[in-house]
Design a protein around this motif. Structure first.
Motif, PDB file in Angstrom:
ATOM      1  N   LEU A   1      11.189  -2.851  -2.323  1.00 41.55           N
ATOM      2  CA  LEU A   1       9.877  -3.515  -2.974  1.00 41.55           C
ATOM      3  C   LEU A   1       9.534  -2.755  -4.224  1.00 41.55           C
ATOM      4  N   ARG A   2       9.326  -1.576  -4.278  1.00 40.40           N
ATOM      5  CA  ARG A   2       8.900  -0.771  -5.306  1.00 40.40           C
ATOM      6  C   ARG A   2       9.829  -1.163  -6.476  1.00 40.40           C
ATOM      7  N   GLN A   3      11.349  -1.156  -6.158  1.00 40.73           N
ATOM      8  CA  GLN A   3      12.197  -1.355  -7.246  1.00 40.73           C
ATOM      9  C   GLN A   3      12.022  -2.740  -7.837  1.00 40.73           C
ATOM     10  N   ALA A   4      11.693  -3.826  -7.056  1.00 42.16           N
ATOM     11  CA  ALA A   4      11.817  -5.274  -7.312  1.00 42.16           C
ATOM     12  C   ALA A   4      10.293  -5.589  -8.280  1.00 42.16           C
ATOM     13  N   MET A   5       9.481  -4.835  -7.746  1.00 42.09           N
ATOM     14  CA  MET A   5       8.146  -5.082  -8.415  1.00 42.09           C
ATOM     15  C   MET A   5       8.020  -4.390  -9.872  1.00 42.09           C
ATOM     16  N   MET A   6       8.640  -2.935  -9.858  1.00 38.70           N
ATOM     17  CA  MET A   6       8.433  -2.481 -11.115  1.00 38.70           C
ATOM     18  C   MET A   6       9.248  -3.249 -12.371  1.00 38.70           C
TER      19      MET A   6
ATOM     20  N   LYS B   1       0.845  -0.992   0.045  1.00 34.94           N
ATOM     21  CA  LYS B   1      -0.038   0.000  -0.026  1.00 34.94           C
ATOM     22  C   LYS B   1       0.923   1.324  -0.079  1.00 34.94           C
ATOM     23  N   LYS B   2       1.745   1.396   0.733  1.00 33.52           N
ATOM     24  CA  LYS B   2       2.681   2.424   0.753  1.00 33.52           C
ATOM     25  C   LYS B   2       3.629   2.693  -0.410  1.00 33.52           C
ATOM     26  N   ALA B   3       3.940   1.565  -0.969  1.00 38.26           N
ATOM     27  CA  ALA B   3       4.826   1.602  -2.167  1.00 38.26           C
ATOM     28  C   ALA B   3       4.047   2.155  -3.420  1.00 38.26           C
ATOM     29  N   ASP B   4       2.787   2.398  -3.452  1.00 39.27           N
ATOM     30  CA  ASP B   4       1.851   2.968  -4.550  1.00 39.27           C
ATOM     31  C   ASP B   4       2.360   2.452  -5.847  1.00 39.27           C
TER      32      ASP B   4
ATOM     33  N   GLY C   1      12.714 -12.645  -9.270  1.00 42.16           N
ATOM     34  CA  GLY C   1      13.612 -12.196  -8.488  1.00 42.16           C
ATOM     35  C   GLY C   1      13.294 -12.571  -6.892  1.00 42.16           C
ATOM     36  N   TYR C   2      14.143 -11.911  -6.108  1.00 36.48           N
ATOM     37  CA  TYR C   2      13.884 -12.374  -4.484  1.00 36.48           C
ATOM     38  C   TYR C   2      13.735 -11.058  -3.904  1.00 36.48           C
ATOM     39  N   LEU C   3      13.475 -11.212  -2.690  1.00 40.63           N
ATOM     40  CA  LEU C   3      13.341 -10.163  -1.681  1.00 40.63           C
ATOM     41  C   LEU C   3      13.993 -10.637  -0.490  1.00 40.63           C
ATOM     42  N   LEU C   4      14.872 -10.078   0.194  1.00 41.52           N
ATOM     43  CA  LEU C   4      15.433 -10.182   1.534  1.00 41.52           C
ATOM     44  C   LEU C   4      14.440  -9.785   2.557  1.00 41.52           C
ATOM     45  N   LYS C   5      13.873 -10.658   3.236  1.00 38.54           N
ATOM     46  CA  LYS C   5      12.964 -10.335   4.416  1.00 38.54           C
ATOM     47  C   LYS C   5      13.449  -9.417   5.499  1.00 38.54           C
ATOM     48  N   LEU C   6      14.553  -9.553   6.029  1.00 41.24           N
ATOM     49  CA  LEU C   6      14.812  -8.719   7.039  1.00 41.24           C
ATOM     50  C   LEU C   6      15.193  -7.227   6.675  1.00 41.24           C
ATOM     51  N   SER C   7      15.718  -7.324   5.555  1.00 36.59           N
ATOM     52  CA  SER C   7      15.830  -5.763   5.028  1.00 36.59           C
ATOM     53  C   SER C   7      15.113  -5.081   3.959  1.00 36.59           C
ATOM     54  N   LEU C   8      13.822  -5.806   4.086  1.00 33.32           N
ATOM     55  CA  LEU C   8      12.912  -5.080   3.120  1.00 33.32           C
ATOM     56  C   LEU C   8      12.304  -4.140   3.485  1.00 33.32           C
ATOM     57  N   ASP C   9      12.270  -2.805   2.519  1.00 30.93           N
ATOM     58  CA  ASP C   9      11.514  -1.701   2.708  1.00 30.93           C
ATOM     59  C   ASP C   9      10.523  -1.084   1.452  1.00 30.93           C
ATOM     60  N   VAL C  10      10.059   0.034   1.648  1.00 30.35           N
ATOM     61  CA  VAL C  10       9.335   0.353   0.572  1.00 30.35           C
ATOM     62  C   VAL C  10      10.076   0.502  -0.747  1.00 30.35           C
ATOM     63  N   ASN C  11      11.227   1.040  -0.764  1.00 32.30           N
ATOM     64  CA  ASN C  11      11.799   1.324  -1.849  1.00 32.30           C
ATOM     65  C   ASN C  11      12.520   0.035  -2.507  1.00 32.30           C
TER      66      ASN C  11
END
Length: 254
Positions: free
Chosen positions: A113-118, A22-25, A101-111
């Motif tokens: 997430l946004r970069q990976a999902m774009m 939601k925050k990542a818009d 791709g992959y997301l590191l759970k412990l360091s995941l933030d809005v930026n």
């Protein structure tokens, strides 16, 4: 909005992921949640999401097995793996099976997430583009996406540039991968060598032009990417068991 499934065995982690989205818009709508891979697979079969965000380490069925099973059943949804550093080798394995791709759970933030999902947005848009490409493929022979995003990028490039010079080296540089690896992986994912795939694409375009225009064989050969008339006729006959002129006469007599 791209329809997204969250797969994570811990409910607080699923709630946190919802908040981050939601925050990542970003243009993703979370349409379902699952606590393990088996539950997720049932949901994938039912609602066919565009994207699956899945933890790797889960009970009953882990994220990598979920990805493999989804691919075996023919689902081409994009997968993004949630992983801890200790699970990184599993994340690499998932990439081999076509995870985006992959997301590191412990360091995941809005930026992050946004970069990976774009990146996933670009892959989804490419997938839709490939599904709609049928202009030069009569009889339903249109190019279909594979389950590997980088191979889909190559297919998309060929669709747009088949009439130009295309080399393995150039395609490898385009997706920033090793040329020999690209060659082997493309054949594995499409069942065709790159050379045969490009030739087939050009011949399909030539067949359309022979059927629908009065351009000469030489003009058509150059238009679809063959600089040499004799080579065009040779390759056309190899694929169609007839010369371009014979093919045109056959179409006219039908």
């Amino acid at each position: 909005m791209w329809r997204t499934l969250i797969v994570e065995d811990e409910q607080p982690a699923r709630a946190s992921m919802r908040k981050l989205f939601k925050k990542a818009d970003i243009p993703f709508e979370i349409v379902g949640e699952a606590a393990d891979g088996r539950e997720a697979l049932a949901i994938i079969r039912e609602i066919r999401p565009d994207v699956v965000i899945t933890d790797i380490d889960m009970p009953i069925m882990d994220g990598v097995k979920l990805l493999m099973q989804a691919r075996e059943e023919g689902f081409d949804c994009r997968f993004v793996m949630l992983t801890a550093m200790s699970e990184f080798e599993y994340a690499r394995q998932a990439l081999e099976y076509g995870a985006s791709g992959y997301l590191l759970k412990l360091s995941l933030d809005v930026n992050g997430l946004r970069q990976a999902m774009m990146k996933v947005v670009n892959e989804l848009e490419q997938r839709e583009k490939l599904r709609k490409v049928d202009k030069w493929f009569p009889g339903g022979n249109q190019a279909e996406p594979t389950d590997h995003p980088e191979m889909n990028r190559i297919i998309g490039y060929i669709e747009e540039h088949y009439a130009e010079e295309i080399t393995l080296k150039g395609l490898a540089e385009y997706i920033r991968m090793d040329a020999s690896y690209v060659s082997d992986l493309f054949k594995k994912k499409t069942g065709s060598t790159l050379t045969h795939y490009i030739q087939n694409r050009r011949i399909q375009a030539a067949k359309m032009l022979l059927a629908e225009t009065d351009k000469t064989v030489s003009e058509i050969g150059r238009q679809v990417g063959f600089e040499n008339d004799n080579y065009f006729i040779k390759i056309f006959k190899r694929w169609c068991e007839a010369t371009p002129n014979e093919y045109r006469k056959g179409i006219a007599s039908d």
